[in-house]
Each structure stands twice: as C-alpha cells, then as structure tokens.
Design an enzyme around this catalytic site. Structure first.
Site, PDB file in Angstrom:
ATOM      1  N   HIS A 330      29.449  35.299  40.196  1.00 56.25           N
ATOM      2  CA  HIS A 330      29.329  34.752  41.542  1.00 56.25           C
ATOM      3  C   HIS A 330      28.997  35.925  42.461  1.00 56.25           C
ATOM      4  CE1 HIS A 330      32.188  31.350  40.140  1.00 56.25           C
ATOM      5  NE2 HIS A 330      30.926  30.994  39.972  1.00 56.25           N
ATOM      6  N   GLU A 333      31.449  37.479  45.042  1.00 54.38           N
ATOM      7  CA  GLU A 333      32.734  38.021  44.577  1.00 54.38           C
ATOM      8  C   GLU A 333      32.468  39.445  44.113  1.00 54.38           C
ATOM      9  OE1 GLU A 333      34.225  35.128  41.780  1.00 54.38           O
ATOM     10  OE2 GLU A 333      33.950  33.491  43.226  1.00 54.38           O
ATOM     11  N   HIS A 468      36.062  38.193  38.496  1.00 57.80           N
ATOM     12  CA  HIS A 468      35.797  37.310  39.633  1.00 57.80           C
ATOM     13  C   HIS A 468      36.623  37.758  40.838  1.00 57.80           C
ATOM     14  CE1 HIS A 468      33.649  33.718  37.742  1.00 57.80           C
ATOM     15  NE2 HIS A 468      33.823  34.554  36.735  1.00 57.80           N
ATOM     16  N   GLU A 560      40.719  37.253  38.133  1.00 58.69           N
ATOM     17  CA  GLU A 560      40.530  37.049  39.573  1.00 58.69           C
ATOM     18  C   GLU A 560      41.199  38.230  40.269  1.00 58.69           C
ATOM     19  OE1 GLU A 560      38.852  34.638  41.014  1.00 58.69           O
ATOM     20  OE2 GLU A 560      38.574  33.190  39.389  1.00 58.69           O
TER      21      GLU A 560
END
Length: 726
Positions: A330, A333, A468, A560
C-alpha cells in the site's frame, strides 16, 4: 500575556539548531511550491496563511459563512495549501500526545471525547461506541473547543483539520478560530493583523486541510474553536497541531534526544529517485555483499528495485536460506519503505565495522529487501506529504487495485477440493497451482503483483514479512476465512510456528511491547499480545501471505508497524529504534527447524521438487532446484518422509533444538527400478506422477507470457500518449 516576540525568534533559532524544523517534502496540490528554506518559511508565515473571515453565524444559519468562504476562504486555501510547514506535528496522530493532554468544552459521548480528536483516527464499524471517529461537541454553538496542552512552551505554527470518520454520518467543521494560553485560564486569539483570524476547515469527511498561522505564537496551550459546521451535522473534528517545542534544559522530562537514534542513517522520506540514489550509495559502500536488481515495473513504468545482501550476491548457495522483506504494498503506508532503506544502510555499515552478529547474518543468509512494491501509489502520497495525504491516498495501484487482495485465492480452491474429495489425504496442501483464469491477459492483476509472483517462483524463499502501517499488530495466516465469514480464526497446519514468528517481532518491538500503550483506533490488540490470526481480524481473500504459504515454501507474516501510516520525517529515528531489533531477530528465525539436501543415491545429484512431509503437520514443502530444502519447525522430535517422482520414499527422525540453528537432515533416495515399474503396471497399478508440479509450472509460464503481452501494450500506449502531448 503570551510570551514576547523575542521568544518567538529564539524558539525558531533553537528549533533549527535541534532539527525541530522539518526538511521533509510536503509539497501538495494547486502547484504551489515553497522554494524558501525552513527559517525563511517560518518568518514569512504571515504571507502563507488564511485571510481573516468576517464573523460567521453558526451552522443553523450559515449563509454568511458560505459567502466568506467563497470570498476570503478561497484566497486562504490558495495561500496555505502548498506551504511547507516549518515545524513538525506535535503527535496527535502518532500518539506522541497522550489522551491526558487533550480536553474539550463538551462531548457527545465518551467515544466522541477529546481523546478521539486525532488526525486520521478510524472508528469502529458502529457509530456511538467507545471508539468513534472524532471529537464531537455536546453542544452546537460557537463556544465549543478542543484543547491541547503541549506540556511546555511551544512555538505553534499551524493546524490540520479533518472531519469525522464514519460510514453512517456526515460531520465536519467549516470554519474555526484558534486561541493560545500559558495557564489555560487567560486566552489570546490568533490574530491576522488587527482582526481575529478565522480559518477555513473542511468540506468533506476525510481530506486534511492545513492552515498556518499569520504569526507563530509561543504558548503551552492551544484551542481550536469551531465557528461553522456542516449544516446537516454537528461539531466534529480530527486534528493535528504543528509546533516546535522550546528546549527546557531544567526539565529532564523533555530530553532533546527523545526523538534521536544512535545510528547515523538517512532519516527522511525518499521519493523514487532519492530511493534509487540511496540504494546505489549502499551498493557503492558495500559492493562485496550487496547487489541491486529489479523484478519488474509498475503500471507507470517505475522499476521495482530489490537490494540483495549476501556474502556471495547474485547466487543461490547450496543450503543457505533465502529471506525477503516486502514493503509498500500500500503506497501510503510508508514506514516499512523507510525502515528497509535504513536496514540496508545499517547492515552495510555494521558489516564494515565488524559487527559479528551482522557478519554472521550476512554469511549464513541471502537477504532480499523490496522497499517499494507500489511505487506509483507512494509517489501520489509523497506529493501531498505526511499529515496531508489522508488515510487512503496512494493506497491503491495506478489502476486502483488493492494488491493485498490481488493474489490468487488458493485457500478456497484447496478447501473446495477437500470438501469434494473422498480421500482428503490425497488433496494437495502445498504448491497449489494458480487458477487458469488468473494467467490470462483479461485478468485484473496488477503488473506489480505479477512481478512479485514471478519473483517468488524464481527464488526459493523460506521466510518473509510484509510490512504495512496504520495499526500496531502482527498477523499470521490464514488471512482468508472459510465460507466467506467476515472474521474467524482460521489457522494453518503450522499455526504454532506462525504464532512464534509473530511473537518474535511483536515482543521485541518497543512500542508493541509497552503494556501501557494506547490502542491506535478501535481494536485492542494488547489483549492478544499484539498478534492475531489474520482472518480473525478481518478476512482478506487473495492475500500475499496466504499465496506464499500455499503456492511456495515460504512462510510469511504481516507486520502493521505504526498507528500513523505516513509518519512525519521527524519521527523516523525513533521508529527505527522501535523496530531495529525486531527486524534483525525476525530474519534470524529463518535458521530454525531442519534443512538438508536430497540427492540421488547413484549420481549424487540434487533432486528438485522432492516432497518433504512432517508427520502430524498437514503441510508439505518441496526441495529447490539443487535439491536443498528448509522446513521451519518449533523445537521437538519429528518423523520426516521424503518422496520424489520415480524414487522410493525415505523416512528419518530429526530433532530440532531451541537455538536458531537448523538441524541438518539430509536424504539419499533410490531410483525405482524398471522391473519394479513393470511389476506395478502388470498388477493394474498406476505409477505415481507429480502432475501438480507440471501444472504449476505450465500456469506460471502462461502468466509470464500474458505479462509480457500486457507490458508491451502498456509501453506502446505510453509512447503514444507522449507523442500526443507533444
């Protein structure tokens, strides 16, 4: 009284000295570019701010406010929208600002309290729970405010505002005032010349809008005071405050090294060209252990660069495991991208300086770092800059594809086959071929996804992590639930080892490991020790993690990395410190379990595509082209069966210890004799054939052919577009 203007000058100089002023590129739309340096931009803020609006009536009667927005507000946006702010965000979005530092005049509920008034904070699925998507005032009048206590004298330079995050309601602030105080009792308004400044806010829920103050003000407290808001809504906002904290040498609480790293690395955001230059500089400094290569191009033609780090770059060494980190799937990110650029700099420097841990890692492991899987998306987000790119700008590919859902969904192929099979033991649990439709030119598959799949096929990766942002948690496969359930724990056969891998990263990440940390948005991952089965969080069919596990030998998790998808450049040093040990320790896990070489008894040649079965674990792996293999396992005793087409199977018992040093477990297979094959056929039996490998290889060839066709079409179209523009 607020502190005198001489203190403002002193604060500016001190901020420059202590790197408070950001060098980050935050150029945004309207083609407004700031050519001045940070000092000049700070002194000239009066020329880059909103013009004062006449006092507007509340939203119930906002005709005058609309007129002021169209007359004065248009100039205000023109003047401020492309400015590079001199001071960084104080940290509402990054959670550097604690909940205790935020207060409000009133609130609609606890879930809409001042602690929720943070830029880009995300609500839960339901409105009006304890994790809602903004601060909302409990009263609709012009006396409402959201207040920040900066805890120390701070040079306030601007505010970024955003509406309420919600799929059910529309609420945002259209205009607002700002006040300052040193004691939270006596307040002074932000002035624009001789009149009180009124700033233009939002016209939608998600677009961040920047306003810089006509004159920076030194104070400890700041208030945002909404004046008008969306007519059918109420007073709701999310905010970030820009400011340079003034150094306080008398208070150890405010150490000037609080955002520093002990490593001298290039801590800033790198666009495509800057990323290439940095990678080249690392290669120049460490030519004996690094190699830069590309695996393909993005839709717009940007190359997908990989940095290889190995004591013998460019070559797969027998018995040496292959590891990869992938970031930027992404594009918005961005922390993973910068961490991988930091990591390659760090490994190069520490290797040259004789760091034995790094030397051993480079000697025993072939490392591949892909810092930007979605460079098109990143460039879109980078143009806006941190704080102004919002929550989703740059997430998708140029074609609007979410690459985290773009890989073949092999989970449901496997599960559907199992349900139809009379003998589930005969259903393949690994090396599952991609479906036929996926290989065509008509399939909606991003060129970046195609490139990564081909990369996975070329290199026998053993372990990977997909980096991410936007949360603080580590997820492990499966990411996709059975029967399309929105969320449900869906473990793999290797669930225990995946949980170990996730725990290794989460427990050594300095932020995740803090038991007192605040949750990012609406999910309390602390109760799960900051790890969770991906499907138990939310189902993601077509994820790279699941595809990697079912199509290749590689185990992959998702990390994350931070609540903030696009942290400000000033926060990158501390983010590196938060993740450095995790990044290194996770790579070392590639050496757990067993490894060995599977050879032909007579020729001693390695046997490719031999199947390695672990008794009690319903997931097999395959040997690589040279016959070497790596099976990640937790400590214990294992019964291993190896089989290859046209060979007799072989069984061994292998022991795995607790240290990250793989147990050597080699196999020698005897070829099935022609007499034995004839005997099987004479009895009406079938000779075992490894058709799955053939189908897998055939569909990979088809995917590569269709990719070449699409690339040629795209290149021709891009050349045609260039001619038309001329």
């Amino acid at each position: 009284m607020l502190m005198q203007s001489v203190h403002i000058c002193a604060a500016i100089i001190l901020c420059i000295t202590h790197r408070c002023l950001s060098s980050e590129n935050q150029t945004v739309s309207n083609n407004v570019k700031s050519e001045s340096n940070d000092l000049k931009s700070t002194f000239n803020l009066a020329g880059n701010v909103t013009k004062s609006l006449d006092k507007a009536n509340p939203a119930e009667n906002h005709t005058k406010a609309q007129r002021n927005t169209s007359e004065d507000g248009e100039q205000m946006n023109k003047d401020t929208y492309g400015v590079k702010p001199g001071c960084p965000p104080l940290g509402l979005e990054s959670l550097k600002v604690s909940d205790d530092q935020l207060q409000s005049s009133s609130d609609l509920s606890f879930g809409l309290g001042p602690h929720r008034g943070r830029l880009n904070i995300q609500s839960g699925l339901e409105d009006d729970d304890e994790y809602d998507g903004a601060w909302c005032a409990g009263v609709k009048d012009q006396e409402q405010w959201l207040q920040l206590d900066a805890l120390r004298p701070t040079l306030f330079t601007g505010v970024i505002l955003q509406g309420r995050n919600s799929i059910w309601s529309l609420n945002w602030v259209r205009t607002y005032k700002v006040q300052f105080s040193n004691d939270s009792s006596v307040w002074q308004p932000c002035m624009n010349g001789s009149v009180e400044a009124v700033f233009v806010g939002n016209e939608d829920l998600e677009t961040p809008v920047l306003a810089l103050f006509p004159e920076p003000s030194v104070a400890q407290y700041i208030r945002i005071n909404p004046q008008t808001w969306f007519s059918n809504g109420t007073i709701c906002l999310r905010a970030e405050v820009l400011g340079c904290p003034m150094p306080d040498h008398d208070s150890p609480q405010f150490s000037e090294t609080e955002s520093r790293s002990t490593d001298d690395l290039d801590f800033r955001h790198h666009n495509y060209n800057e990323m290439r230059k940095l990678m080249k500089s690392v290669n120049d400094k460490c030519p004996n252990i690094t190699r830069i290569y590309t695996i393909g191009r993005s839709y717009s033609g940007l190359k997908l660069y990989v940095m290889e780090i190995s004591d013998n770059p460019g070559k797969h060494e027998l018995g040496e495991p292959e590891f990869r980190y992938v970031a930027g799937m992404h594009g918005n990110e961005v922390l993973g991208r910068e961490l991988l650029l930091n990591l390659m700099q760090y490994i190069c420097r520490e290797y040259n300086q004789g760091n034995q841990r790094v030397i051993q890692l480079v000697k025993d492991t072939r490392i591949h770092l892909l810092p930007s899987m979605n460079p098109d998306g990143y460039e879109t987000a980078y143009e806006k800059g941190s704080e102004l790119s919002g929550w989703a700008l740059g997430r998708y590919s140029f074609e609007g594809i979410d690459m985290n859902h773009n890989f073949p969904d092999l989970n449901n192929i496997m599960w559907d086959t199992q349900e139809l099979a009379t003998d589930k033991r005969r259903v393949s649990n690994h090396y599952i071929p991609m479906p036929e439709y996926y290989t065509s030119t008509e399939a909606l598959v991003a060129p970046e996804t195609r490139a990564v799949i081909s990369w996975m096929q070329d290199i026998p990766f053993v372990l990977s992590a997909n980096l991410h942002g936007g949360e603080l948690v580590v997820t492990y496969p499966f990411d996709c639930t059975r029967d399309w359930i929105p969320q449900q724990d869906t473990p793999t056969a290797d669930n225990d080892f995946f949980r170990w891998l996730a725990t290794v990263y989460a427990s050594t990440n300095l932020v995740m490991a803090n038991p007192d940390r605040r949750i990012c948005h609406s999910e309390d991952f602390l109760q799960h020790n900051n790890i969770i089965n991906g499907a138990d969080w939310h189902t993601v069919p077509g994820s790279m993690n699941d595809f990697s596990y079912l199509h290749t030998n590689c185990f992959e998790i998702t990390v994350e990395l931070s609540c903030d998808k696009f942290p400000h450049a000033s926060e990158l040093p501390i983010e590196w410190e938060n993740n450095k040990e995790s990044l290194l320790l996770y790579m070392e896990q590639v050496h757990r379990g067993i490894k060995g070489v599977i050879r032909d008894k007579d020729t001693k040649a390695g046997i490719a595509n031999a199947i390695i079965k672990v008794d009690g674990l319903d997931h097999d792996i395959r040997s690589a082209l040279d016959g070497d293999y790596w099976r990640l396992l937790n400590p214990g005793e294992y019964k291993i069966t190896v089989w290859a087409e046209s060979y007799f199977p072989r069984i061994r018992h292998c022991s795995v210890g607790s240290e990250p040093h793989a147990t050597i477990c080699d196999f020698t297979l005897t070829k099935t004799s022609q007499d034995r094959l004839k005997h099987i056929l004479a009895k009406g039996g079938k000779i075992p054939r490894d058709d799955q490998v053939r189908i897998r290889a055939m569909r990979m060839r088809k995917l590569r052919i269709s990719t070449k066709i699409l690339n040629r079409r795209r290149e021709q179209q891009q050349r045609l577009n260039k001619v038309k523009r001329k």
